[in-house]
Design an enzyme around this catalytic site. Structure first.
Site, PDB file in Angstrom:
ATOM      1  N   ASN A   1       0.909  -1.080  -0.011  1.00  0.00           N
ATOM      2  CA  ASN A   1       0.055   0.085   0.065  1.00  0.00           C
ATOM      3  C   ASN A   1       0.812   1.167  -0.271  1.00  0.00           C
ATOM      4  OD1 ASN A   1      -2.265   1.745   0.507  1.00  0.00           O
ATOM      5  ND2 ASN A   1      -1.845   1.940   2.655  1.00  0.00           N
TER       6      ASN A   1
ATOM      7  N   ASP B   1      -2.546   0.393   7.853  1.00  0.00           N
ATOM      8  CA  ASP B   1      -1.324   1.300   8.016  1.00  0.00           C
ATOM      9  C   ASP B   1      -0.216   0.881   8.688  1.00  0.00           C
ATOM     10  OD1 ASP B   1      -2.739   2.378   5.775  1.00  0.00           O
ATOM     11  OD2 ASP B   1      -3.496   3.921   7.146  1.00  0.00           O
TER      12      ASP B   1
HETATM   13  C1  GAR Z   1      -2.410   8.938  -2.858  1.00  0.00           C
HETATM   14  O1  GAR Z   1      -1.812  10.057  -2.118  1.00  0.00           O
HETATM   15  C2  GAR Z   1      -2.318   7.613  -1.722  1.00  0.00           C
HETATM   16  O2  GAR Z   1      -1.189   7.739  -0.673  1.00  0.00           O
HETATM   17  C3  GAR Z   1      -3.477   7.887  -0.999  1.00  0.00           C
HETATM   18  O3  GAR Z   1      -4.537   7.967  -1.958  1.00  0.00           O
HETATM   19  C4  GAR Z   1      -3.979   9.051  -2.923  1.00  0.00           C
HETATM   20  C5  GAR Z   1      -4.327   8.445  -4.329  1.00  0.00           C
HETATM   21  O4  GAR Z   1      -3.856   9.177  -5.301  1.00  0.00           O
HETATM   22  N1  GAR Z   1      -3.933   6.616  -0.161  1.00  0.00           N
HETATM   23  C6  GAR Z   1      -4.483   6.668   0.995  1.00  0.00           C
HETATM   24  O5  GAR Z   1      -4.840   7.441   1.639  1.00  0.00           O
HETATM   25  C7  GAR Z   1      -4.846   5.196   1.541  1.00  0.00           C
HETATM   26  N2  GAR Z   1      -4.906   5.049   3.003  1.00  0.00           N
HETATM   27  P1  GAR Z   1      -4.006   8.627  -6.763  1.00  0.00           P
HETATM   28  O6  GAR Z   1      -5.327   8.176  -6.776  1.00  0.00           O
HETATM   29  O7  GAR Z   1      -3.662  10.107  -7.529  1.00  0.00           O
HETATM   30  O8  GAR Z   1      -2.766   7.695  -7.091  1.00  0.00           O
END
Ligand code: GAR
Length: 226
Positions: free
Chosen positions: A109, A147
């Site tokens: 993740n 996480d």
């Molecule tokens: C990213 O910043 C990722 O770290 C976060 O969602 C975003 C997705 O961006 N994930 C989380 O918060 C999971 N807990 P993207 O769709 O542009 O890749």
């Protein structure tokens, strides 16, 4: 060596998916992205996958009785592609323990904070509220605790006085687009091993890990990209 088969799970924009697609296209990543699965039909990332000729699926969690049923269907959908690695790239559903156990050690993740700081949501806002001078992103193996799995790699950014949640999100996204393909490459190259809560690269703790350990008092050892 055959390319590692990868399935990517998304919920939205898919910029991290795009970083993986681009790294594969550039010959930087010895993997083949076999499928992209989203729990939302309107996820922008589905178009990114389609543009790259990658099969897509939508499994809308709201159409299932409960989270167990959703995770079971998701597991079956992912398994059709017999992946060596499953990447959660902005996938915003919590996966149940059966799913996590089934894909143990091949499920990673990307998270927008320097774990173990700020698991969960709204990480950029929380960093500003706490007045942290440093923020960042982590890629980690997924375990049953949210996480909290062993960290593979982290990237750090300075937090300035004019930063907002939006500006931090942009900075962190940039980092993620560097560290996620790196983590996937290391896994594809079979360079990682997990010993307890530690991830070793080539059997060793990265020399840079001390920087991370000092700055965020983490028990994890994780190489750093800045
Ligand atoms: C990213 O910043 C990722 O770290 C976060 O969602 C975003 C997705 O961006 N994930 C989380 O918060 C999971 N807990 P993207 O769709 O542009 O890749």
């Amino acid at each position: 060596m055959r390319d590692t088969r990868v399935v990517v799970l998304i919920s939205g924009n898919g910029s991290n998916l795009q970083a993986l697609i681009d790294a594969v296209a550039d010959g930087m990543l010895p993997v083949s992205i076999r499928a992209v699965i989203s729990n939302r039909a309107d996820a922008y990332g589905l178009g990114r996958a389609a543009d790259a000729g990658i099969p897509t699926h939508v499994l809308d969690h709201r159409e299932f009785e409960n989270s167990c049923e959703f995770c079971l269907a998701l597991k079956e959908c992912v398994n059709r592609y017999t992946p060596g690695l499953v990447v959660l790239a902005g996938f915003m559903r919590i996966l149940d323990s059966k799913f996590v156990t089934h894909f143990a050690k091949r499920l990673i993740n990307v998270h927008p904070s320097l774990l173990p700081k700020y698991p969960g949501l709204h990480t950029h806002r929380r960093v500003l509220e706490h007045g942290d001078p440093i923020h960042g992103a982590s890629v980690h193996f997924v375990t049953e605790d949210l996480d909290a799995g062993p960290v593979i790699i982290q990237g750090r950014v300075d937090v300035g006085p004019s930063d907002t949640p939006d500006s931090l999100q942009q900075k962190v996204h940039k980092l993620e687009h560097a560290i996620l393909p790196t983590a996937v490459r290391w896994i594809a190259q079979e360079r990682l091993s997990v010993v307890g809560v530690r991830v070793l690269l080539d059997g060793q703790v990265s020399p840079e890990q001390g920087l991370v350990a000092e700055s965020i008092s983490t028990q994890y050892s994780a190489p750093v990209v800045e």
